[in-house]
Each structure stands twice: as C-alpha cells, then as structure tokens.
Design a protein around this motif. Structure first.
Motif, mmCIF file in Angstrom:
data_model
loop_
_atom_site.group_PDB
_atom_site.id
_atom_site.type_symbol
_atom_site.label_atom_id
_atom_site.label_comp_id
_atom_site.label_asym_id
_atom_site.label_seq_id
_atom_site.Cartn_x
_atom_site.Cartn_y
_atom_site.Cartn_z
ATOM 1 N N LEU A 1 0.940 -1.246 0.105
ATOM 2 C CA LEU A 1 0.098 0.041 -0.108
ATOM 3 C C LEU A 1 0.918 1.292 0.015
ATOM 4 C CD1 LEU A 1 -2.799 -1.028 2.485
ATOM 5 C CD2 LEU A 1 -3.185 -0.694 0.031
ATOM 6 N N ARG A 2 1.808 1.119 0.435
ATOM 7 C CA ARG A 2 2.935 2.288 0.810
ATOM 8 C C ARG A 2 3.533 2.815 -0.823
ATOM 9 N NH1 ARG A 2 6.544 1.309 5.940
ATOM 10 N NH2 ARG A 2 5.088 2.271 7.675
ATOM 11 N N ASP A 3 3.843 1.443 -1.542
ATOM 12 C CA ASP A 3 4.615 1.791 -2.636
ATOM 13 C C ASP A 3 3.541 2.053 -3.968
ATOM 14 O OD1 ASP A 3 6.808 0.899 -1.435
ATOM 15 O OD2 ASP A 3 6.394 -1.079 -1.844
ATOM 16 N N LEU A 4 2.198 1.721 -3.782
ATOM 17 C CA LEU A 4 1.353 1.785 -4.974
ATOM 18 C C LEU A 4 1.199 3.087 -5.434
ATOM 19 C CD1 LEU A 4 -0.411 0.135 -6.773
ATOM 20 C CD2 LEU A 4 -2.408 0.556 -5.113
ATOM 21 N N PRO A 5 1.201 4.262 -4.574
ATOM 22 C CA PRO A 5 1.053 5.616 -5.140
ATOM 23 C C PRO A 5 2.531 6.088 -6.178
ATOM 24 C CG PRO A 5 0.502 5.486 -2.944
ATOM 25 C CD PRO A 5 1.062 4.204 -3.337
ATOM 26 N N GLN A 6 3.388 5.215 -5.984
ATOM 27 C CA GLN A 6 4.642 5.363 -6.821
ATOM 28 C C GLN A 6 4.518 4.687 -7.986
ATOM 29 O OE1 GLN A 6 5.088 5.069 -3.200
ATOM 30 N NE2 GLN A 6 5.239 7.406 -3.307
ATOM 31 N N ASN A 7 3.743 3.584 -8.000
ATOM 32 C CA ASN A 7 3.568 2.887 -9.364
ATOM 33 C C ASN A 7 2.179 2.389 -9.317
ATOM 34 O OD1 ASN A 7 4.006 1.449 -11.330
ATOM 35 N ND2 ASN A 7 5.679 -0.171 -10.489
ATOM 36 N N PRO A 8 1.188 3.171 -9.657
ATOM 37 C CA PRO A 8 -0.259 2.845 -9.477
ATOM 38 C C PRO A 8 -0.746 1.648 -10.536
ATOM 39 C CG PRO A 8 -0.027 5.068 -10.268
ATOM 40 C CD PRO A 8 1.491 4.654 -9.977
ATOM 41 N N SER B 1 -7.163 17.755 -8.381
ATOM 42 C CA SER B 1 -7.785 18.441 -7.178
ATOM 43 C C SER B 1 -7.702 17.728 -5.912
ATOM 44 C CB SER B 1 -9.451 18.771 -7.502
ATOM 45 O OG SER B 1 -9.904 17.654 -7.588
ATOM 46 N N PHE B 2 -7.315 16.571 -6.025
ATOM 47 C CA PHE B 2 -7.350 15.998 -4.709
ATOM 48 C C PHE B 2 -5.994 15.325 -4.560
ATOM 49 C CE2 PHE B 2 -11.901 16.206 -5.132
ATOM 50 C CZ PHE B 2 -11.992 16.673 -3.879
ATOM 51 N N ASN B 3 -5.021 15.244 -5.586
ATOM 52 C CA ASN B 3 -3.648 14.727 -5.439
ATOM 53 C C ASN B 3 -3.944 13.290 -5.287
ATOM 54 O OD1 ASN B 3 -0.969 14.762 -5.981
ATOM 55 N ND2 ASN B 3 -0.566 14.644 -3.783
ATOM 56 N N ALA B 4 -4.856 12.451 -5.962
ATOM 57 C CA ALA B 4 -5.340 11.051 -5.618
ATOM 58 C C ALA B 4 -5.223 10.200 -6.938
ATOM 59 C CB ALA B 4 -6.614 10.975 -5.134
ATOM 60 N N TYR B 5 -4.884 8.950 -7.005
ATOM 61 C CA TYR B 5 -4.952 8.205 -7.951
ATOM 62 C C TYR B 5 -6.214 7.354 -8.225
ATOM 63 C CZ TYR B 5 0.057 9.036 -8.955
ATOM 64 O OH TYR B 5 1.265 9.632 -9.209
ATOM 65 N N GLU B 6 -6.949 7.556 -9.187
ATOM 66 C CA GLU B 6 -8.267 7.156 -9.136
ATOM 67 C C GLU B 6 -8.223 5.713 -10.200
ATOM 68 O OE1 GLU B 6 -13.084 8.276 -10.300
ATOM 69 O OE2 GLU B 6 -11.229 9.716 -10.260
ATOM 70 N N TRP C 1 -9.919 4.628 -5.135
ATOM 71 C CA TRP C 1 -8.912 5.609 -5.229
ATOM 72 C C TRP C 1 -7.710 5.313 -4.083
ATOM 73 C CZ3 TRP C 1 -8.466 8.143 -0.788
ATOM 74 C CH2 TRP C 1 -9.830 8.091 0.084
ATOM 75 N N ILE C 2 -6.689 5.846 -4.203
ATOM 76 C CA ILE C 2 -5.431 5.801 -3.222
ATOM 77 C C ILE C 2 -4.733 6.931 -3.311
ATOM 78 C CG2 ILE C 2 -3.678 4.677 -4.749
ATOM 79 C CD1 ILE C 2 -2.654 3.340 -2.263
ATOM 80 N N ARG C 3 -4.760 7.815 -2.014
ATOM 81 C CA ARG C 3 -4.146 9.028 -2.219
ATOM 82 C C ARG C 3 -3.256 9.305 -0.762
ATOM 83 N NH1 ARG C 3 -7.996 13.967 -0.134
ATOM 84 N NH2 ARG C 3 -6.649 15.791 -0.376
ATOM 85 N N VAL D 1 -6.848 5.031 1.318
ATOM 86 C CA VAL D 1 -7.110 3.889 0.372
ATOM 87 C C VAL D 1 -8.551 3.901 0.489
ATOM 88 C CG1 VAL D 1 -6.514 2.240 1.740
ATOM 89 C CG2 VAL D 1 -6.685 1.796 -0.562
ATOM 90 N N ASP D 2 -9.476 3.732 -0.510
ATOM 91 C CA ASP D 2 -10.514 3.106 -0.734
ATOM 92 C C ASP D 2 -10.793 2.499 -2.081
ATOM 93 O OD1 ASP D 2 -13.521 2.706 -0.739
ATOM 94 O OD2 ASP D 2 -14.034 4.928 -0.351
ATOM 95 N N LEU D 3 -10.689 1.232 -2.149
ATOM 96 C CA LEU D 3 -10.510 0.255 -3.182
ATOM 97 C C LEU D 3 -11.790 -0.863 -3.112
ATOM 98 C CD1 LEU D 3 -6.840 -0.165 -3.390
ATOM 99 C CD2 LEU D 3 -8.202 1.350 -4.503
ATOM 100 N N ARG D 4 -12.055 -1.148 -4.304
ATOM 101 C CA ARG D 4 -13.331 -2.113 -4.380
ATOM 102 C C ARG D 4 -12.756 -3.267 -5.560
ATOM 103 N NH1 ARG D 4 -18.323 -3.589 -2.712
ATOM 104 N NH2 ARG D 4 -19.556 -4.835 -4.199
ATOM 105 N N PHE D 5 -12.588 -4.633 -5.506
ATOM 106 C CA PHE D 5 -12.404 -5.530 -6.468
ATOM 107 C C PHE D 5 -13.587 -5.714 -6.765
ATOM 108 C CE2 PHE D 5 -8.222 -4.605 -4.491
ATOM 109 C CZ PHE D 5 -7.512 -4.625 -5.535
ATOM 110 N N ASP D 6 -14.120 -6.039 -7.899
ATOM 111 C CA ASP D 6 -15.220 -6.820 -8.439
ATOM 112 C C ASP D 6 -14.845 -7.892 -9.504
ATOM 113 O OD1 ASP D 6 -17.510 -5.049 -7.208
ATOM 114 O OD2 ASP D 6 -16.702 -3.351 -8.651
ATOM 115 N N GLY D 7 -15.344 -9.155 -8.998
ATOM 116 C CA GLY D 7 -15.063 -10.363 -9.626
ATOM 117 C C GLY D 7 -16.434 -11.220 -10.291
#
Length: 221
Positions: free
Chosen positions: A34-41, A85-90, A104-106, A114-120
C-alpha cells in the motif's frame, strides 16, 4: 463451504509457530505494498499483494479463508486517472479478464489513504478502506469486506500500532490486532505485542521399536 482449521490459535501469546511466522512475513510485505502503490499505480504485482492481505490475516486468526476474486491482471492500454484537485490516483474498471478495480488511493502528508473495491465474477467482491503510514513503523487501520461467489460475507479489521518490520518481514516491535467474522458466524480476535520468539515446529514422536516389534503389534489379517 470450507471449515476453519481445528487447531490452536496460530498466534499464541508466548510465541509464533514457524508456519504462522511465515504467514506474518507475507502479511507485512502485502501491507507494505500500500505504501508503494502511489509511486507505481499501474503495478499488477503490487495490486495482487494487496489482494492477499485479508487471506493472510484470516489464516493468522484461524477463520475460514477469506475469499479472493480471480487472478488480477492489468491491461497495457489502460491508464490510471489522477484527480489533480485531490492529488489522488483513481481507478475506474482497471484490469482485464474477470476482476476489475475501482476506487482511489491518496497519499496525504505522512499517511496513505485508500478506498478500493475489486469486483469479480458472480458475487465475488472485496472492499478495502483505511489508512496506513507512508514511512517508518507500520501504523494504521484497514477494514475489509468481501463475499464469495454465492454471496456469503466476511468482515475483517486490522489495527497496526508501530510495527517495526525487519528486512525479512518479521516484526521486532509494535502491536498487531486482527478482528474478523466469517460465514460460519465465528468471530475471532488476536492481539499480539512484539517482539515474539519463533517456536520450534512440533515433531511426531519417533517410533523406536524394531521392525519385528512393529509387525507383531500390527499383524496382517
């Protein structure tokens, strides 16, 4: 429906068994993703690591294994939208095949929100909300919700307070608390303060009888 293992807790208060220690190392590495994902989304390996967090946590507390969506893979022609506007990756339906990622992750100051949802396929889904520190000891709270292909529900909460993680992934300080429920209506809570020793694996007693003695005790019909 799988059943929970009928074994003692894998996180005993006096130390950890080797199997639990190995799961704990995998767990801390997955949370660190989770720490590394904003640098490599766009990284599929990092996203797959995050998907493993609830499954590893349920193993540590002895619940029915957390259901995971099918294999996640990104598509090379997809992009991650950055909301300036929020400096987040969506993420918007990010992925291919049977599992898609939304949310998104911000990174904000010293934390990653982080607020993520995986739909399978079917009813399989996995939701993650929480916050984790960006550097230093692992500190934060993560909330997971998920359902399997027929709609049975799992919930999980992970609280980390100052987890000092060694290079091999094993904590040398801090506190980890995991609380969860599974479809069997079982609720489990484990709270561990580190450091904790790694115990020796239990061994079966050696049969020191001679071959002839063993044959005599188990005669052929």
């Amino acid at each position: 429906m799988p059943t929970a293992p009928g074994l003692p807790p894998t996180v005993p208060s006096h130390g950890l068994l080797p199997e639990a220690a190995a799961n704990l190392r995998r767990f801390t590495r997955a949370v660190s993703a989770l720490r590394d994902l904003p640098q490599n989304p766009h990284s599929a390996p990092l996203i797959r690591q995050i998907l493993r967090i609830p499954a590893l946590a349920t193993r540590l507390v002895g619940l029915v294994p957390f259901p995971l969506p099918h294999w996640y893979q990104t598509s090379p022609d997809e992009i991650v939208v950055r909301d300036r506007s929020f400096n987040a990756y969506e993420y918007r339906h990010f992925g291919q095949f049977q599992t898609r990622l939304n949310g998104w992750i911000r990174p904000i100051s010293t934390n990653v929100h982080v607020d993520l949802r995986f739909d399978g396929r079917g009813r399989r889904d996995l939701g993650l909300k929480g916050v984790v520190s960006r550097q230093g000891p692992l500190t934060g709270t993560l909330h997971f919700t998920g359902t399997d292909r027929v709609g049975r529900a799992w919930t999980l909460q992970i609280i980390m307070e100052g987890l000092l993680v060694n290079d091999d992934g094993y904590p040398s300080g801090g506190t980890l608390r995991i609380t969860g429920t599974d479809p069997l209506q079982r609720m489990a809570t484990r709270s561990v303060t580190f450091p904790q020793p790694i115990l020796e694996a239990p061994t079966n007693p050696r049969d020191r009888r001679t071959r002839r003695s063993r044959q005599e005790s188990h005669p052929k019909p």
